[in-house]
Design a protein around this motif. Structure first.
Motif, PDB file in Angstrom:
ATOM      1  N   VAL A 173       0.872  -1.222   0.061  1.00 26.31           N
ATOM      2  CA  VAL A 173       0.021   0.099   0.162  1.00 26.31           C
ATOM      3  C   VAL A 173       0.967   1.078   0.003  1.00 26.31           C
ATOM      4  CG1 VAL A 173      -1.695   1.243   1.283  1.00 26.31           C
ATOM      5  CG2 VAL A 173      -1.856  -1.148   1.304  1.00 26.31           C
ATOM      6  N   VAL A 174       0.492   2.247  -1.042  1.00 20.91           N
ATOM      7  CA  VAL A 174       1.502   3.505  -0.953  1.00 20.91           C
ATOM      8  C   VAL A 174       0.841   3.978   0.591  1.00 20.91           C
ATOM      9  CG1 VAL A 174       1.563   5.746  -1.945  1.00 20.91           C
ATOM     10  CG2 VAL A 174       1.223   3.898  -3.435  1.00 20.91           C
ATOM     11  N   PRO A 175       1.955   4.308   1.301  1.00 20.33           N
ATOM     12  CA  PRO A 175       1.710   5.208   2.515  1.00 20.33           C
ATOM     13  C   PRO A 175       0.873   6.533   2.455  1.00 20.33           C
ATOM     14  CG  PRO A 175       3.895   4.288   2.505  1.00 20.33           C
ATOM     15  CD  PRO A 175       3.313   4.173   1.146  1.00 20.33           C
ATOM     16  N   ASP A 196      -3.314  11.991  -3.099  1.00 17.97           N
ATOM     17  CA  ASP A 196      -2.034  11.207  -3.140  1.00 17.97           C
ATOM     18  C   ASP A 196      -1.771  10.967  -1.877  1.00 17.97           C
ATOM     19  OD1 ASP A 196      -1.356  13.703  -2.060  1.00 17.97           O
ATOM     20  OD2 ASP A 196       0.311  13.957  -3.508  1.00 17.97           O
ATOM     21  N   GLY A 197      -2.584  11.026  -0.741  1.00 19.46           N
ATOM     22  CA  GLY A 197      -2.366  10.758   0.681  1.00 19.46           C
ATOM     23  C   GLY A 197      -1.545  11.710   1.403  1.00 19.46           C
ATOM     24  N   HIS A 198      -0.785  12.667   0.449  1.00 19.24           N
ATOM     25  CA  HIS A 198      -0.001  13.718   1.160  1.00 19.24           C
ATOM     26  C   HIS A 198      -0.752  15.239   1.035  1.00 19.24           C
ATOM     27  CE1 HIS A 198       3.260  10.980  -0.203  1.00 19.24           C
ATOM     28  NE2 HIS A 198       2.815  10.220   0.702  1.00 19.24           N
ATOM     29  N   ALA A 199      -1.098  15.957   2.125  1.00 23.65           N
ATOM     30  CA  ALA A 199      -1.452  16.994   1.825  1.00 23.65           C
ATOM     31  C   ALA A 199      -0.856  18.123   1.352  1.00 23.65           C
ATOM     32  CB  ALA A 199      -2.109  17.274   3.235  1.00 23.65           C
ATOM     33  N   ASP A 200       0.495  17.918   1.117  1.00 25.79           N
ATOM     34  CA  ASP A 200       1.244  19.174   0.650  1.00 25.79           C
ATOM     35  C   ASP A 200       1.954  18.571  -0.976  1.00 25.79           C
ATOM     36  OD1 ASP A 200       2.404  21.418   0.877  1.00 25.79           O
ATOM     37  OD2 ASP A 200       4.270  20.719   1.913  1.00 25.79           O
ATOM     38  N   PHE A 245       2.704  11.793   9.926  1.00 26.93           N
ATOM     39  CA  PHE A 245       3.265  10.420   9.649  1.00 26.93           C
ATOM     40  C   PHE A 245       2.560   9.537   8.649  1.00 26.93           C
ATOM     41  CE2 PHE A 245       4.264   6.042  10.933  1.00 26.93           C
ATOM     42  CZ  PHE A 245       5.584   5.945  10.930  1.00 26.93           C
ATOM     43  N   LEU A 246       3.195   8.751   7.870  1.00 28.38           N
ATOM     44  CA  LEU A 246       2.637   8.028   6.848  1.00 28.38           C
ATOM     45  C   LEU A 246       2.500   6.457   7.323  1.00 28.38           C
ATOM     46  CD1 LEU A 246       4.600   9.631   3.742  1.00 28.38           C
ATOM     47  CD2 LEU A 246       2.298  10.297   4.890  1.00 28.38           C
ATOM     48  N   PHE A 247       1.394   5.699   7.011  1.00 27.60           N
ATOM     49  CA  PHE A 247       1.260   4.356   7.203  1.00 27.60           C
ATOM     50  C   PHE A 247       1.115   3.566   5.831  1.00 27.60           C
ATOM     51  CE2 PHE A 247       0.103   6.742  11.003  1.00 27.60           C
ATOM     52  CZ  PHE A 247       0.364   6.095  11.896  1.00 27.60           C
ATOM     53  N   GLY A 248       1.522   2.403   5.791  1.00 27.64           N
ATOM     54  CA  GLY A 248       1.621   1.801   4.741  1.00 27.64           C
ATOM     55  C   GLY A 248       0.974   0.328   5.081  1.00 27.64           C
ATOM     56  N   SER A 249       1.548  -0.778   4.480  1.00 26.63           N
ATOM     57  CA  SER A 249       1.232  -2.104   4.992  1.00 26.63           C
ATOM     58  C   SER A 249       2.357  -2.683   5.834  1.00 26.63           C
ATOM     59  CB  SER A 249       1.175  -3.037   3.458  1.00 26.63           C
ATOM     60  OG  SER A 249       2.227  -3.067   2.748  1.00 26.63           O
TER      61      SER A 249
END
Length: 430
Positions: A63-65, A370-374, A351-355
């Motif tokens: 999973v993409v974090p 894209d999961g990143h707010a920036d 912080f980023l979470f993936g698998s």
């Protein structure tokens, strides 16, 4: 000629002695001053959880974090999760692997193939800096926009770099490379801080989760890989004048890094003659800085300030140097990592979470594209009114919301450009 004075009679001497009190028993005996016991810290030193064995990823879904801590409730869920224990086990396990070990103790036999490949990646990343020279600063103390070109080259090379590590699955590369991509700084704000440093450590944790790093690699990972990363980041900071990610530095320790102090305290745990006060001795720093991460980072802090003296530019480092032992500093750094990194919502909401580093299922889902707010940098961009799309826990100063902070590195470098040699100012009464 005057006649001699007659001697006092024995009777008079006896009467005088009886009038003068004998003070021998009235004056208290002098005793050594008793040192007051140090106040006990009510917060226990965090223990090192057991590090789980890597999972079987033969049929794994990568999973993409993404960001998953979007509220105070999400943060509380994370703090009680196995992932929080996994992160502590990883960081504290690396620290314990280098207890009483200088960097020079790492021999060639301690450096495995994966560690060598990681060092090659960091070496190539350093070469990319030369391919993206900084724009003319014009005396500005803010970040240099050429830094974004460097990050673009990093992103372009990430797939190939991970292939050299033996990661062939496109989905696996997409997940793992996200952490490496985020470990060099923020492309929008052109800043860097301990959150980016943590991303680098999470990249290494992913390599452990994939079975590429083993426990017998830990010493080399900490003292060669992390040391190389620090060296690279110092080059990047000096080249692009990266601003500190927060106007108060990393809790008063350092504008950019935290882990050199945690790992470095462990290295010096039982050193026979380098004491916490040794950070004030320039000869000690020059002689042993290459062997001990703590001393090396203090040297870099001193070199990148516009005034001399830790008490002026790094008061917390100065205060910590009065500790009686490195074990107290080691325990304090562990407490700080748990309380000020993992325990602070303004930090962990990025912080980023993936698998491989999973979130708890009930935690919020980031709804950005894209999961990143920036825009691929793991940070949050404020709107026109200066507000960001995330919450604060009521602590700190909201430094994550777009407050730009001039780089002390830029200030020192620009000062040196206008003078010959070292031109750092001394405090007049220092």
């Amino acid at each position: 000629m005057s006649s001699p004075q007659p001697s006092p009679s024995p009777a008079l001497l006896h009467n005088t002695a009886s009038v003068i009190p004998d003070l021998k028993d009235r004056i208290p005996k002098l005793e050594p001053r008793r040192r007051r016991p140090e106040a006990a810290n009510p917060t226990p030193v965090p223990e090192t959880p057991a590090l789980p064995s890597p999972p079987d990823t033969s049929s794994w879904t990568f999973v993409v974090p993404r960001r998953r801590i979007l509220s105070k409730e999400d943060h509380e869920t994370f703090l009680a999760s196995p992932t929080q224990s996994l992160i502590k086990a990883w960081i504290f396990g690396l620290a314990e692997s280098v207890a009483d070990v200088p960097c020079s103790a790492v021999e060639s036999k301690d450096v495995g193939d994966t560690v060598k490949a990681i060092l090659n990646i960091l070496g190539e990343a350093e070469e990319l800096v030369a391919k993206c020279p900084p724009d003319e600063q014009g005396g500005s103390r803010f970040g240099n926009k050429a830094f974004r070109g460097f990050l673009d080259l990093v992103s372009k090379n990430c797939p190939r770099w991970h292939n050299t590590l033996g990661i062939d699955k496109e989905e696996a590369v997409a997940e793992v490379s996200t952490y490496l991509d985020q470990s060099f700084g923020n492309r929008v704000r052109i800043d860097y801080g301990s959150g980016h440093e943590l991303n680098f450590m999470m990249w290494l944790l992913c390599l452990y989760q994939l079975g590429l790093l083993q426990k017998n690699d830990f010493k080399a990972v900490t003292l060669t890989v992390f040391s190389k990363y620090l060296s690279l980041m110092r080059t990047i900071q000096m080249t692009y004048y990266l601003e500190p990610a927060g106007s108060h530095g990393v809790w008063g320790l350092d504008d950019y890094q935290f882990l050199p102090f945690l790992f470095g305290a462990s290295q010096l745990l039982h050193h026979p003659y380098i004491t916490p006060r040794s950070i004030h001795q320039q000869l000690t720093i020059e002689e042993f800085g290459k062997d001990y991460l703590y001393l090396s980072q203090v040297a870099f802090v001193n070199d990148t300030k516009t005034v001399r003296g830790l008490r002026w530019h790094s008061p917390m480092l100065d205060d910590i140097s009065s500790a009686k032992s490195w074990s107290k500093i080691d325990g304090g750094m562990r407490r700080m990592f748990v309380a000020e990194v993992l325990g602070k919502l303004p930090v962990m909401q990025h912080f980023l979470f993936g698998s491989l580093i999973p979130a708890v299922q009930v935690m919020s889902e980031d709804d950005t594209a894209d999961g990143h707010a920036d825009g691929d940098d793991g940070q949050v961009t404020p709107d026109a009114a200066g507000h960001s799309d995330h919450a604060h826990d009521g602590t700190g100063w909201g430094d994550c919301c777009g407050i730009r902070v001039p780089s002390s590195i830029a200030a020192a470098q620009e000062m040196k450009k206008g003078a010959k040699g070292d031109n750092l100012r001394r405090i007049p009464f220092d």
